[in-house]
Design a protein around this motif. Sequence first.
Motif, short mmCIF file in Angstrom:
data_model
loop_
_atom_site.label_atom_id
_atom_site.label_comp_id
_atom_site.label_asym_id
_atom_site.label_seq_id
_atom_site.Cartn_x
_atom_site.Cartn_y
_atom_site.Cartn_z
N LEU A 134 1.64 -8.40 2.53
CA LEU A 134 1.23 -8.79 3.81
C LEU A 134 1.30 -10.25 4.19
CD1 LEU A 134 -1.75 -6.51 4.64
CD2 LEU A 134 0.35 -6.25 5.22
N ASP A 138 3.60 -10.75 7.53
CA ASP A 138 2.88 -11.75 8.47
C ASP A 138 3.88 -12.86 8.91
OD1 ASP A 138 0.57 -12.72 10.27
OD2 ASP A 138 0.62 -14.27 8.91
N TRP A 144 2.34 -7.65 13.91
CA TRP A 144 2.04 -6.71 13.02
C TRP A 144 0.46 -6.27 12.99
CZ3 TRP A 144 -1.69 -6.39 8.70
CH2 TRP A 144 -2.07 -7.93 8.58
N THR A 153 0.18 1.27 8.87
CA THR A 153 0.27 -0.22 9.00
C THR A 153 1.71 -0.34 9.76
OG1 THR A 153 -1.02 -0.62 6.93
CG2 THR A 153 0.26 -2.37 7.70
#
Length: 181
Positions: A134, A138, A144, A153
């Motif tokens: 992640l 990011d 996101w 997600t």
Amino acid sequence: MAVAALDPEILEELRTGCATNAIPTVLDYLSLTLDREYLTADGDVPSTTAVWVGRVRRIGRAKLTVWGLSALVDDVQLLISELVTNGFRHGSGRHITFRLVIGAGLLLMEVDDGSSVRPQLRDAGTDSLSGRGLFLVDAIASSWGVSSDGTRTWCTLNPLEQERRSECGAACLSAIRAPSL
């Protein structure tokens, strides 16, 4: 040709990633439901499941190429790898669903893994072999997030923004590599 209707949350995610807060024109929509095997005793994704990560990356590359978005392939393939792998690793149930929406000026990638546990950015130690997925999402994605129920997600890319980032990145690398006089 069948046209898949986009659910309201996906449309809201598209609106969120669009600079004008309007829903962009959807040019292409892909939805793949993939079998998810349970993790091995060591906590790894079984190889028969993991092979799908590469397949989905290749499908994503083909879709982008068809739409003239080859410059985004590297970023999209990395984002697909992270989202799909996380879905296989942390999901619940026997399936995950990957979606790719190519819109005018915006791309949306989403994985529904069935788990209500919300993924979070974490600080992986320097010796850790995992835990940076992640963080990469990011860093690369324009935006996101996670659906309200925690099962999906998603991330977006704005092709124009990515082009500027790539140009800035290349200029910075050139400056770093240039010999000082």
